[in-house]
Design a protein around this motif. Sequence first.
Motif, PDB file in Angstrom:
ATOM      1  N   GLY A   1       0.871  -0.931   0.405  1.00 58.17           N
ATOM      2  CA  GLY A   1      -0.123   0.267   0.116  1.00 58.17           C
ATOM      3  C   GLY A   1       0.596   1.461   0.414  1.00 58.17           C
ATOM      4  O   GLY A   1       2.156   1.050  -0.472  1.00 58.17           O
TER       5      GLY A   1
ATOM      6  N   SER B   1      -3.052   3.884   1.731  1.00 60.55           N
ATOM      7  CA  SER B   1      -4.340   3.557   0.879  1.00 60.55           C
ATOM      8  C   SER B   1      -4.248   1.894   0.626  1.00 60.55           C
ATOM      9  O   SER B   1      -2.453   1.646  -0.017  1.00 60.55           O
ATOM     10  CB  SER B   1      -3.953   4.398  -0.044  1.00 60.55           C
ATOM     11  N   SER B   2      -4.219   1.552  -0.203  1.00 64.50           N
ATOM     12  CA  SER B   2      -4.694   0.263  -0.321  1.00 64.50           C
ATOM     13  C   SER B   2      -5.210  -0.051  -1.357  1.00 64.50           C
ATOM     14  O   SER B   2      -6.781  -0.590  -1.071  1.00 64.50           O
ATOM     15  CB  SER B   2      -4.015  -0.662   0.287  1.00 64.50           C
ATOM     16  N   HIS B   3      -4.722  -1.552  -2.345  1.00 59.64           N
ATOM     17  CA  HIS B   3      -6.097  -2.076  -3.502  1.00 59.64           C
ATOM     18  C   HIS B   3      -7.028  -3.192  -2.193  1.00 59.64           C
ATOM     19  O   HIS B   3      -7.763  -3.555  -2.809  1.00 59.64           O
ATOM     20  CB  HIS B   3      -5.278  -2.993  -4.483  1.00 59.64           C
ATOM     21  N   SER B   4      -6.070  -3.680  -1.375  1.00 58.74           N
ATOM     22  CA  SER B   4      -6.873  -4.563  -0.011  1.00 58.74           C
ATOM     23  C   SER B   4      -7.266  -3.930   0.768  1.00 58.74           C
ATOM     24  O   SER B   4      -6.494  -2.957   1.275  1.00 58.74           O
ATOM     25  CB  SER B   4      -5.562  -6.019   0.010  1.00 58.74           C
ATOM     26  N   GLN B   5      -8.565  -4.012   0.763  1.00 55.07           N
ATOM     27  CA  GLN B   5      -9.484  -3.659   2.160  1.00 55.07           C
ATOM     28  C   GLN B   5      -9.065  -3.632   3.516  1.00 55.07           C
ATOM     29  O   GLN B   5      -8.934  -3.130   4.441  1.00 55.07           O
ATOM     30  CB  GLN B   5     -10.932  -3.648   1.871  1.00 55.07           C
TER      31      GLN B   5
ATOM     32  N   THR C   1     -10.805   6.066  -5.188  1.00 57.39           N
ATOM     33  CA  THR C   1     -10.581   6.351  -6.506  1.00 57.39           C
ATOM     34  C   THR C   1      -9.311   7.335  -6.781  1.00 57.39           C
ATOM     35  O   THR C   1      -9.444   8.286  -6.878  1.00 57.39           O
ATOM     36  CB  THR C   1     -11.471   5.902  -7.447  1.00 57.39           C
TER      37      THR C   1
ATOM     38  N   GLN D   1      -7.432   7.551 -12.588  1.00 56.77           N
ATOM     39  CA  GLN D   1      -7.166   6.407 -12.583  1.00 56.77           C
ATOM     40  C   GLN D   1      -8.761   5.947 -12.649  1.00 56.77           C
ATOM     41  O   GLN D   1      -9.749   6.860 -12.354  1.00 56.77           O
ATOM     42  CB  GLN D   1      -6.601   5.896 -11.475  1.00 56.77           C
TER      43      GLN D   1
ATOM     44  N   SER E   1     -11.128   0.974  -8.283  1.00 55.57           N
ATOM     45  CA  SER E   1     -11.017   1.504  -7.396  1.00 55.57           C
ATOM     46  C   SER E   1     -10.049   1.166  -6.197  1.00 55.57           C
ATOM     47  O   SER E   1      -9.298  -0.321  -6.604  1.00 55.57           O
ATOM     48  CB  SER E   1     -12.748   1.490  -6.994  1.00 55.57           C
ATOM     49  N   GLN E   2      -9.457   2.426  -5.054  1.00 57.34           N
ATOM     50  CA  GLN E   2      -9.200   1.439  -3.503  1.00 57.34           C
ATOM     51  C   GLN E   2      -9.613   1.983  -2.607  1.00 57.34           C
ATOM     52  O   GLN E   2     -10.645   1.810  -2.524  1.00 57.34           O
ATOM     53  CB  GLN E   2      -7.502   2.066  -3.952  1.00 57.34           C
ATOM     54  N   TYR E   3      -9.101   1.305  -1.613  1.00 52.63           N
ATOM     55  CA  TYR E   3      -9.391   2.035  -0.168  1.00 52.63           C
ATOM     56  C   TYR E   3      -8.357   2.645   0.523  1.00 52.63           C
ATOM     57  O   TYR E   3      -7.165   2.594  -0.089  1.00 52.63           O
ATOM     58  CB  TYR E   3      -9.649   0.297   0.137  1.00 52.63           C
ATOM     59  N   ARG E   4      -8.865   3.367   1.690  1.00 56.64           N
ATOM     60  CA  ARG E   4      -8.135   4.365   1.977  1.00 56.64           C
ATOM     61  C   ARG E   4      -8.860   5.068   3.719  1.00 56.64           C
ATOM     62  O   ARG E   4      -9.667   4.378   3.743  1.00 56.64           O
ATOM     63  CB  ARG E   4      -7.695   5.610   1.124  1.00 56.64           C
TER      64      ARG E   4
END
Length: 347
Positions: free
Chosen positions: A9, A37-41, A59, A63, A66-69
């Motif tokens: 992340g 932030s990361s692609h993994s929740q 997002t 880009q 979608s990711q998570y933060r």
Amino acid sequence: MKRQAAELGRIRTGYSRPNSDPTKRPVPIKSKTFVFSSHSQAYVAAAAELWGGHVEAWTPQNQKISQYRVISTATEIRAILPAGDPLSQSYEMWSGGGCSRRCDGETEQLTRKPCVCLAQYGIDWHLRSPQQVCRPTSRINVMLPDLPDLGVWRLESKSYYAADAIAGGLDIVLQATEGRSMMPVRMWIEQRTAVREGKTKQFPVVMVVPSLPKLRHALSGPLSTAAALDPGVLDRPAIEAPRPDYAADAKACTTVDAAREVWHRANRAGHVARDGSDPLSQELRQIADDIAKGIDTTTGVDAGDDDFSDGPDDDGVYDVEVLDDEPPVDAGASWPAVAAPGAGARS
């Protein structure tokens, strides 16, 4: 290809909020706390549980994935710098098509041509707006030991002032470890101001310093993994190793010189008195005397008193080793003078 750990992340010092005018770009916000932030929740949820904040879908600009933060409440975090050089710095310019320039201040790396900003604007090119010239970009990889899985989190800063502060802190770390071991660090966001052309500018700087109980620990060379995970182990009292059985070692010797070396080994370890007045020195001297007299140090039997009770074999041969006569060895002459009771200390 350059070997590197998986990137789990990003650690950020800013975020953006929607513009009141939907036709304009989002408004950038300088954060006083760290943003993860990361692609993994799951990774972001673990960071939120540890440092506060609420997980949200997000997002990045330009880009579509979608990711998570989480905008945490932490102004300071603890991390570990992996072995090697975890910092990369360059001047970069980005556009909708990606990175269009990457320069070291002298040579543009993508085209191998001289620095474009320097050629266009002279030595004060760095005072120009980010829309005109490249921006100093610092990337540092750290490991967050309290989050799941093995990998690194990348902190990226485009601040000219942060570039100096991060590089200075990392230089101290690399001098201490020579890049051969992990180093625990403390990272925090420090708000600073600078006056340029009569204007006061505020900006955040990410400070990275070795996280150790005392400064001397940072200068003592490479650290163990245990010390990197828990710097407190450096100040815990060491567990004393068990003392060797010097008497048993001496009894296993076959010569006076070998027995004498056992005493020297105990002396170097500080386990006997230098003047030989302690009980262990006396015991080692007696063992050396027994060896010189031919007495078996394990049984106390004089080898010269063997009565051949087992008798000869069928060929009339006794099962003993016959040695030529030799003059007796004076154990006192061979034993170190310092080991004799009442002897003076060695010079």
